[in-house]
Design a protein around this motif. Structure first.
Motif, short mmCIF file in Angstrom:
data_model
loop_
_atom_site.label_atom_id
_atom_site.label_comp_id
_atom_site.label_asym_id
_atom_site.label_seq_id
_atom_site.Cartn_x
_atom_site.Cartn_y
_atom_site.Cartn_z
N LEU A 85 12.02 77.91 -7.15
CA LEU A 85 11.17 78.43 -6.55
C LEU A 85 10.28 78.81 -7.60
CD1 LEU A 85 12.90 79.93 -3.37
CD2 LEU A 85 11.65 77.81 -3.17
N SER A 86 10.40 78.49 -8.50
CA SER A 86 9.74 78.90 -9.75
C SER A 86 8.21 78.37 -10.19
CB SER A 86 10.09 78.93 -11.11
OG SER A 86 10.32 77.17 -11.39
N ASN A 87 8.14 77.70 -9.90
CA ASN A 87 7.18 76.77 -9.12
C ASN A 87 6.29 75.78 -8.44
OD1 ASN A 87 6.07 77.85 -12.41
ND2 ASN A 87 8.27 76.73 -12.40
N ARG A 88 5.08 75.56 -7.89
CA ARG A 88 5.09 74.62 -6.84
C ARG A 88 4.46 72.96 -7.56
NH1 ARG A 88 0.50 76.51 -4.22
NH2 ARG A 88 0.53 74.62 -2.43
N HIS A 248 16.77 84.12 -6.25
CA HIS A 248 15.14 83.04 -6.24
C HIS A 248 14.21 84.41 -4.88
CE1 HIS A 248 16.46 79.67 -7.40
NE2 HIS A 248 17.84 79.42 -6.89
N LEU A 249 14.76 84.70 -3.89
CA LEU A 249 13.93 85.86 -3.09
C LEU A 249 14.46 87.10 -3.37
CD1 LEU A 249 13.27 82.97 -0.89
CD2 LEU A 249 11.86 83.75 -2.20
N ASP A 250 13.64 88.17 -2.90
CA ASP A 250 13.77 89.84 -2.92
C ASP A 250 14.73 89.53 -1.58
OD1 ASP A 250 12.99 90.48 -5.44
OD2 ASP A 250 10.89 90.96 -4.69
N MET A 251 15.49 90.41 -1.26
CA MET A 251 16.44 90.63 -0.09
C MET A 251 17.42 92.12 -0.30
SD MET A 251 19.46 87.64 -1.08
CE MET A 251 19.29 86.20 -0.96
#
Length: 315
Positions: A85-88, A248-251
């Motif tokens: 998920l670092s780039n689109r 990858h994502l904040d949790m």
């Protein structure tokens, strides 16, 4: 390349799929090993609006699935093993599909109730064994119920169930509980709540396809006894299905995804989260579906507000 990928097919994911498909966003929905989420483990659903006579959990989820497909959502059975998920465009690895790319991602993988893992438990899910007092408490009016657990969730479930049951017995494997003091006091002051402390559940017992009791072991003496009950509510917590998103994502510390207040936006622009994967408070089908609608609208606005070089879809 997909415009949007939805991971998960519970009420949140399928509602998002319905909205995004109707908006011509052509979503690809990745359906994991538990299609339909926790509702597929529930027999009668009587608190979902629009069904005055109730509806079976699996039937409700199948209807949602058909509705999403009717508007053009593509549902693929698979398991997301890794993400970038670092780039689109974002990259997702699906075990039987390979690597796919998407301009936006909706995470709706839900949370799984922690189970005891004892004989008779899974076989009697929906037949007297439950993990949701709000969903199933109504079915136990005037009955004797057991709640297993010693945390805040167990105290809350037991207290709620006294609205329906004639008696609620809390079974906990230790003499002391980990629930907050105020929650313990509230339960202890309720005349309908009884206690079986320092007992471990051993086996769920059923007769004629209905729970009739639970075998419990005295942890001091090792002796087992059959405790008669009409229902068993397992309240030892939930685990959000977010292991593949760590880093990858904040949790939070329990693994629930953090979202911006009032939205379904995660810390990564273009990635949205809905349903129980970000909701540790309500955990209801209707609230999950509502957040799925929010995620779809957030996704649509995000995509429409961004200009892309190539909007072609290759499948």
């Amino acid at each position: 390349m997909y415009k949007t990928v939805i991971v998960g097919t519970g009420p949140a994911g399928l509602t998002a799929a319905i909205y995004l498909a109707r908006a011509n966003m052509e979503p690809l929905v990745i359906e994991g090993p538990e299609p339909g989420g926790q509702l597929t483990l529930t027999t009668d659903v009587e608190n979902f609006p629009g069904f005055p006579d109730g509806i079976m959990g699996p039937e409700l989820m199948e209807n949602m699935r058909k509705q999403a497909e009717r508007f053009g959502a593509k549902i693929h059975k698979g398991w997301v093993t890794d993400v970038d998920l670092s780039n689109r465009p974002f990259k997702l690895k699906v075990d039987n599909l390979g690597e796919i790319e998407s301009q936006a991602v909706v995470i709706s993988t839900g949370a799984s109730a922690k189970m005891l893992g004892i004989p008779g438990e899974s076989e009697n899910m929906g037949r007297g064994v439950s993990t949701c007092a709000t969903c199933d408490g109504f079915f136990f009016r005037g009955k004797k119920i057991v709640v297993i657990g010693g945390g805040d969730s167990a105290m809350e479930e037991a207290t709620f169930l006294t609205k329906f049951a004639s008696e609620v017995t809390i079974v906990h494997r230790r003499n002391e509980m980990r629930a907050s003091k105020i929650m313990q006091e509230r339960a202890q002051q309720n005349d309908k709540i009884k206690w079986k402390l320092n007992y471990s559940p051993v086996e769920v017992v059923a007769e004629n396809n209905k729970v009739s009791g639970i075998k419990i072991k005295n942890n001091e003496t090792g002796e087992e006894e059959l405790f008669e009950t009409d229902g068993i509510f397992v309240a030892i917590g939930h685990k959000p299905n977010t292991d593949f998103l760590k880093g990858h994502l904040d949790m939070d510390e329990k693994g629930y995804l953090n979202v911006k207040a009032g939205t379904t936006e995660t810390n990564v622009e273009g990635v949205f989260a809905c349903g129980d994967v970000q909701d540790f408070t309500y955990r209801q089908a209707i609230t999950a579906a509502g957040s799925g609608c929010m995620a779809a609208m957030d996704t649509e606005r995000f995509l429409e507000g961004t200009a892309f070089v190539d909007w072609s879809i290759s499948k």
